[in-house]
Motif scaffolding. Structure first.
Motif, PDB file in Angstrom:
ATOM      1  N   ILE A  57     -21.290  24.463 -17.040  1.00  0.00           N
ATOM      2  CA  ILE A  57     -20.192  24.579 -18.297  1.00  0.00           C
ATOM      3  C   ILE A  57     -20.207  23.389 -19.079  1.00  0.00           C
ATOM      4  O   ILE A  57     -19.995  23.599 -20.448  1.00  0.00           O
ATOM      5  CB  ILE A  57     -18.886  25.010 -17.789  1.00  0.00           C
ATOM      6  CG1 ILE A  57     -19.201  26.539 -16.800  1.00  0.00           C
ATOM      7  CG2 ILE A  57     -17.943  25.091 -18.770  1.00  0.00           C
ATOM      8  CD1 ILE A  57     -18.040  26.959 -16.144  1.00  0.00           C
ATOM      9  N   ALA A  58     -19.971  22.317 -18.591  1.00  0.00           N
ATOM     10  CA  ALA A  58     -19.734  21.086 -19.494  1.00  0.00           C
ATOM     11  C   ALA A  58     -21.045  20.618 -20.163  1.00  0.00           C
ATOM     12  O   ALA A  58     -20.837  20.263 -21.277  1.00  0.00           O
ATOM     13  CB  ALA A  58     -19.469  19.797 -18.334  1.00  0.00           C
ATOM     14  N   GLU A  59     -22.202  21.000 -19.735  1.00  0.00           N
ATOM     15  CA  GLU A  59     -23.577  20.837 -20.438  1.00  0.00           C
ATOM     16  C   GLU A  59     -23.584  21.830 -21.498  1.00  0.00           C
ATOM     17  O   GLU A  59     -23.788  21.436 -22.865  1.00  0.00           O
ATOM     18  CB  GLU A  59     -24.798  21.163 -19.446  1.00  0.00           C
ATOM     19  CG  GLU A  59     -24.949  19.977 -18.673  1.00  0.00           C
ATOM     20  CD  GLU A  59     -26.366  20.425 -17.783  1.00  0.00           C
ATOM     21  OE1 GLU A  59     -26.961  21.430 -18.094  1.00  0.00           O
ATOM     22  OE2 GLU A  59     -26.620  19.863 -16.761  1.00  0.00           O
ATOM     23  N   ARG A  60     -23.131  23.336 -21.314  1.00  0.00           N
ATOM     24  CA  ARG A  60     -23.055  23.894 -22.474  1.00  0.00           C
ATOM     25  C   ARG A  60     -22.266  23.395 -23.522  1.00  0.00           C
ATOM     26  O   ARG A  60     -22.472  23.640 -24.568  1.00  0.00           O
ATOM     27  CB  ARG A  60     -22.565  25.496 -21.875  1.00  0.00           C
ATOM     28  CG  ARG A  60     -22.280  26.538 -23.054  1.00  0.00           C
ATOM     29  CD  ARG A  60     -21.313  27.531 -22.700  1.00  0.00           C
ATOM     30  NE  ARG A  60     -20.072  27.164 -22.494  1.00  0.00           N
ATOM     31  CZ  ARG A  60     -19.104  27.685 -22.017  1.00  0.00           C
ATOM     32  NH1 ARG A  60     -19.424  28.943 -21.439  1.00  0.00           N
ATOM     33  NH2 ARG A  60     -17.984  27.265 -21.598  1.00  0.00           N
ATOM     34  N   ASP A  61     -20.776  23.110 -23.019  1.00  0.00           N
ATOM     35  CA  ASP A  61     -19.767  22.734 -24.265  1.00  0.00           C
ATOM     36  C   ASP A  61     -20.341  21.407 -24.736  1.00  0.00           C
ATOM     37  O   ASP A  61     -19.948  21.405 -25.953  1.00  0.00           O
ATOM     38  CB  ASP A  61     -18.663  22.515 -23.201  1.00  0.00           C
ATOM     39  CG  ASP A  61     -17.929  23.730 -22.853  1.00  0.00           C
ATOM     40  OD1 ASP A  61     -18.171  24.921 -22.913  1.00  0.00           O
ATOM     41  OD2 ASP A  61     -16.830  23.686 -21.990  1.00  0.00           O
ATOM     42  N   ALA A  62     -20.930  20.584 -23.998  1.00  0.00           N
ATOM     43  CA  ALA A  62     -21.596  19.252 -24.861  1.00  0.00           C
ATOM     44  C   ALA A  62     -22.411  19.680 -25.798  1.00  0.00           C
ATOM     45  O   ALA A  62     -22.522  18.977 -27.000  1.00  0.00           O
ATOM     46  CB  ALA A  62     -21.865  18.161 -23.665  1.00  0.00           C
ATOM     47  N   SER A  63     -23.530  20.563 -25.541  1.00  0.00           N
ATOM     48  CA  SER A  63     -24.495  20.760 -26.549  1.00  0.00           C
ATOM     49  C   SER A  63     -23.991  21.596 -27.841  1.00  0.00           C
ATOM     50  O   SER A  63     -24.633  21.629 -28.806  1.00  0.00           O
ATOM     51  CB  SER A  63     -25.425  21.556 -25.646  1.00  0.00           C
ATOM     52  OG  SER A  63     -25.231  22.857 -25.396  1.00  0.00           O
ATOM     53  N   SER A  64     -23.088  22.507 -27.415  1.00  0.00           N
ATOM     54  CA  SER A  64     -22.457  23.256 -28.575  1.00  0.00           C
ATOM     55  C   SER A  64     -21.435  22.543 -29.468  1.00  0.00           C
ATOM     56  O   SER A  64     -21.408  22.710 -30.694  1.00  0.00           O
ATOM     57  CB  SER A  64     -21.703  24.425 -28.195  1.00  0.00           C
ATOM     58  OG  SER A  64     -20.466  24.150 -27.282  1.00  0.00           O
ATOM     59  N   ALA A  65     -20.982  21.339 -28.908  1.00  0.00           N
ATOM     60  CA  ALA A  65     -20.142  20.376 -29.705  1.00  0.00           C
ATOM     61  C   ALA A  65     -21.110  19.458 -30.316  1.00  0.00           C
ATOM     62  O   ALA A  65     -20.417  19.051 -31.533  1.00  0.00           O
ATOM     63  CB  ALA A  65     -19.174  19.578 -28.922  1.00  0.00           C
ATOM     64  N   ALA A  66     -22.195  19.350 -30.064  1.00  0.00           N
ATOM     65  CA  ALA A  66     -23.258  18.396 -30.846  1.00  0.00           C
ATOM     66  C   ALA A  66     -23.575  18.769 -32.226  1.00  0.00           C
ATOM     67  O   ALA A  66     -23.613  19.806 -32.682  1.00  0.00           O
ATOM     68  CB  ALA A  66     -24.237  18.016 -29.965  1.00  0.00           C
TER      69      ALA A  66
END
Length: 66
Positions: A57-66
């Protein structure tokens, strides 16, 4: 504190992964290693699976925020 141990069918239900993907992830270090329960039985700590899910989930959120 005792931890709950999940057998493979439960891990499949929790993660949406099938057997081959689980063991491929274990082999390449991207999925938690199982805990030996007996000569031919393994399980996964529920906390390890939850931590793995949180990391995805953290990976997903980090990639969508970039």
């Amino acid at each position: 504190m005792l931890q709950k141990i999940l057998r493979r069918p439960d891990v499949e239900k929790c993660t949406g992964l099938k057997r081959s993907s689980i063991y491929a992830g274990v082999a390449d270090g991207t999925f938690p290693k199982p805990v030996p329960l007996g000569p031919k039985a393994v399980g996964w700590l529920e906390t390890d699976i939850v931590d793995w899910q949180k990391a995805r989930i953290a990976e997903r959120d980090a990639s969508s925020a970039a």
